[in-house]
Design an enzyme around this catalytic site. Sequence first.
Site, PDB file in Angstrom:
ATOM      1  N   ASP A   1      -6.785   7.261 -10.342  1.00 34.06           N
ATOM      2  CA  ASP A   1      -5.743   6.283 -10.020  1.00 34.06           C
ATOM      3  C   ASP A   1      -4.735   6.174 -11.163  1.00 34.06           C
ATOM      4  OD1 ASP A   1      -4.219   4.047  -9.511  1.00 34.06           O
ATOM      5  OD2 ASP A   1      -5.895   2.741  -8.978  1.00 34.06           O
TER       6      ASP A   1
ATOM      7  N   ASP B   1      -3.726  -5.561  -2.227  1.00 35.56           N
ATOM      8  CA  ASP B   1      -3.896  -4.818  -3.473  1.00 35.56           C
ATOM      9  C   ASP B   1      -3.066  -5.574  -4.514  1.00 35.56           C
ATOM     10  OD1 ASP B   1      -3.773  -3.091  -5.610  1.00 35.56           O
ATOM     11  OD2 ASP B   1      -2.613  -1.541  -4.581  1.00 35.56           O
TER      12      ASP B   1
ATOM     13  N   LYS C   1      -2.467  -9.482 -14.724  1.00 34.12           N
ATOM     14  CA  LYS C   1      -3.780  -8.919 -14.382  1.00 34.12           C
ATOM     15  C   LYS C   1      -4.546  -8.507 -15.641  1.00 34.12           C
ATOM     16  CE  LYS C   1      -5.588  -5.499 -11.141  1.00 34.12           C
ATOM     17  NZ  LYS C   1      -5.199  -4.386 -10.270  1.00 34.12           N
TER      18      LYS C   1
ATOM     19  N   GLU D   1     -11.031  -1.501  -6.145  1.00 36.34           N
ATOM     20  CA  GLU D   1      -9.894  -0.679  -5.722  1.00 36.34           C
ATOM     21  C   GLU D   1     -10.325   0.734  -5.302  1.00 36.34           C
ATOM     22  OE1 GLU D   1      -7.372  -1.152  -9.123  1.00 36.34           O
ATOM     23  OE2 GLU D   1      -6.962  -3.232  -8.611  1.00 36.34           O
TER      24      GLU D   1
END
Lengths: 618, 181
Positions: free
Chosen positions: A193, A8, A70, A171
Site C-alpha cells: 500500500d 477508508d 491519523k 485496511e
Amino acid sequence: MAKILGIDLGTTNSAVAVTDAGEPRILENAEGNRTTPSIVAMSKANERLVGLLAKRQAITNPKNTIFSVKRLIGRKFSDPDVQRDKAWLPYDIQASSSGGVEIKMGDRWYTSEEISAMVLQKIKADAEAKLGEKVEEAVITVPAYFDDSERQATKNAGEIAGLKVRRIINEPTAAALAYGFNKQKNEKIVVYDFGGGTFDISVLEVAEDTVEVKATGGDTHLGGDDFDKRINEYLVVEYKKQEGIDISKDPLALQRLKEAAERAKHELSTAVETEINLPYVSSDASGPKHFLMKLTRSKLEEIVRDMIERSIALTKETVTAAPPKGAGFSLSDINEVILVGGQTRMPAIQEAVKQLFGKEPHKGINPDEVVALGAAVQAGIFQGDVKDILLLDVTPLTLAIETLGGVATPMIQKNTTVPTEKVQVFSTAADSQTTVEVHILQGERPMAQDNKTLARFMLEGLPPAPRGVPQVEVKFDIDANGILNVTAKDKASGKSQTVRIEASTALSKEEIEKLKQEAAAHATEDQKKRDLAEARNQAETLVYTSEKALKDAGDKVSAEIKTAVTEKIEALKKVKDGDDVETLKNATSALSTEIQKIGQAMYNQKQGGESATQEQSS
Amino acid sequence: MDEKPEVQEEKQENGQMMPADVLVACEKKRDEYLAGWQRAKADFLNYKKEELQRLQEFAKYGHEELMQGLIGVLDSFDLAISYSEKQGSAPTPTGGRSPDQSVGMEKGIYMIRAQTEDVMKRHGLLRIRVKLGDAFDPAFMESLGEIASESPPGTVAEEIERGYRLHEKVVRPVRVKITKQ
C-alpha cells in the site's frame, strides 16, 4: 434496510462506498470528487472547513489547518512518533489530561478523535445527500498496525460523528475483501500500500472464516507526495540550469509547475515520454521566459528509484524476517499480491513488486478506492445484501452455436450474470433444406471445432424453401442454477425442439482457466480461420445469388454478359474451398463486379422500353 | 369405534402431505423469496434511474479533463497578454516590430484567447469573477499567499490565476493572495 457506509479514513485522503444489490460503489462528495482530503480547518472568519475547502486555505492558515491527524489518533503525547511528528506539523499539539494528544484549532483545543469526527461527519452528510436517505452505521478501516487504543479512538471518532461503528477492519483486509480473497482458504496475501503520505506493507493469512495479520511493516513517512516533491525539485533545478532563473519563490510559477509535474507523472504511467510546456512561466530583462522540457519515464524512475528500492527492501523484510519482525515466510509462499494506493499506478513499482514475488500483482480495482470498496463489502454483509440466496453466478465461458462454415456464433457471452435469456433468428444455408442441426458449444475460440460440444439436436420438418428464407428462432435460457435450455423453433411451421443441459457452468476453476489460456494462445491463427470461414461464406452466398440472377434474367441479358458471369462463377467455385483468403476475396470481388452488369443491362433495357413508350405517347 | 376418528384425522393430514409446520416453513420461504425478488426488482429500477442520472452527469462533466487542459492554454494566453500589456505597445528588445505591428499582434492574441474561451463557454465553462476586497471564500477560491494591507484582513488582495466552473462544479478555484494585518 438502511445502508451501512464503508469508510477508508486515510492519512491524506478518505473515501466512502456503499453496497447496492451486492456490488460496492464509491459515493462522490458534495464537491463531486471521489476522495475527500482528510483536512479540517478553522478559517480566519472563524468558520469550520472540512476537506477540499480546508485544503484551499492551508497555505495562508497553516496554524489552524489540521491534516495527518491519523498519525496522532489514539496515541500518547509522549509517544516518540508523536514527538517526531510534532517537530514538523505546523499546528500546535499538547498533552491532554489523560496523556493523549490535543490539537489547537482556532482558539480551542480538540482531541484527535474530535478532529477525525469532523472528517467523518462531512463524509456522512455528503453520503446522505448522495443516497437521499439517512445513514447511521459504518464500517471504518484502520492500518493493520493500529493498536487497541488507536482502534478505539477511531471508533470513538465515528460515534462522535453520529455513526454506529459496526466494525473496525484492517485496511489490507478490506483490500483483500474487495478482491474476494476472503473465501480462499489457506492463502497467504501481501498487500503493498503506497499511499499519499505513508507506505504500508501487510502480510495476511486467510484461514477458516478469518483473515489473520501475520506481519506489518513499512514507513509512515514515505508516500506518493514525496515522489511529487522530488519531481518538482528536479524541475526547478533543471529550469535554473537552463534559464538561470529560480522560480521556487514565485507562488504562481510553482503552482503551475506542480500541476504540470503531477500531470506528467500520471502521463508517464502509460506513455514513455511527455513534454512539460508552460509558456510565460517567468520573465527577466530580456523578455518572457518559457518552460519547455521533455521528461521520460526512465528519467522519472531515476529520480525516485531510491524510494522504490526502499519500499521493496521493506516488503522483503516484512515477508521473510522471523516473527515478530516479519511473517517468516519465503517470498514464494505468497499466493496473492494486492496493490493499493495511487502511487502503485507507476509501472516501475508494479514491475519491482512483480520481480520480487515472481508473480503479477492484482491491480484491477482502482488503488485509491479499493480499501473503501472492501469496507463496503463488509458493510454489505452486515446489511444482509450478500446472502447466499441472492448471490448470482456468471457464465464462465461463452455459449455459442455453430453456423455456416464451422463458425462459433456467440449467444451468451462469458461473464454474463445468470439467469438470462438470449434469442436470435437464423436461417438455412441451402435451398429446400428441411432440417437444421443445432450444435451447442462452450468456449472462447471463434471456430466451432475448437470449442467444447455441450449438445447437438436436429430440428426437422421445415417446409422446403429457398436458402435464407426460413426463420429459425434459437433461444438460450440459463436459470439461476446454471441449467441451460436451448430451444429451436421454426417460425413458419411452429415446430420446435428443446434440449436441457444441466452442467453448462459446472467447470472447475482450472478447466475454465485452461480454456481461456488456450483461446489467448491461439488468437491469431483462430482469427485467420474465422476470416477464411467468413470469406468462404460470402463467396458461397455470392455464387448462389449470381446463379439465381442469371436464371431470373433469362433472355434479358446478352449471351456475352452471361458467359462472363458464368466464367467468374466457375472461377470462384474453383477457389472457394482453398485456404487462401486473398485469392478467395479477389475472386469474390471479381464476380461481384461482373454480376452488377446483369442489373445494369436489365435497367438499361427497362429504361429503353420506357423512353420508347414516352415517345409514342408524346 | 372410538379410535376411528383419530385414525381418520391422521389420514387426512397424510393425505394432504402438508403438516402445519411444513406449510409455515414454506410460507416463510415464500415471503423471503418474494421480498428478495421485490428488492431485486426495486434495485434494478433504482439502478436504471441512477444510471440515467450518471449518463446525464457524464454528458455534463465527461469532458472535465479536456477543459482542465484547455484552462492551462487560457492561462498561457493570459500571461502572454499581461506581459504584452506591461511592455506597452513599444517594440520589445527582441521583437523589433513597429508599434502598429505590436498592437496588431496583441489584438490578434487577445482575439484568439476570446475565441478559445467562447468555445469552452459553449460547453459549460464559466469564469468565476472575484473583485479585490471581496471576502476570501474557499468554496471557490484558493489562497496562495498574503499581502500586508490596510484593508480588512482575509480579503482578496490580488487575483493570481483565474478560476472556472464547469456548470455547477468548481474545476479550478480562483487563486488569490489575501490581505493580512
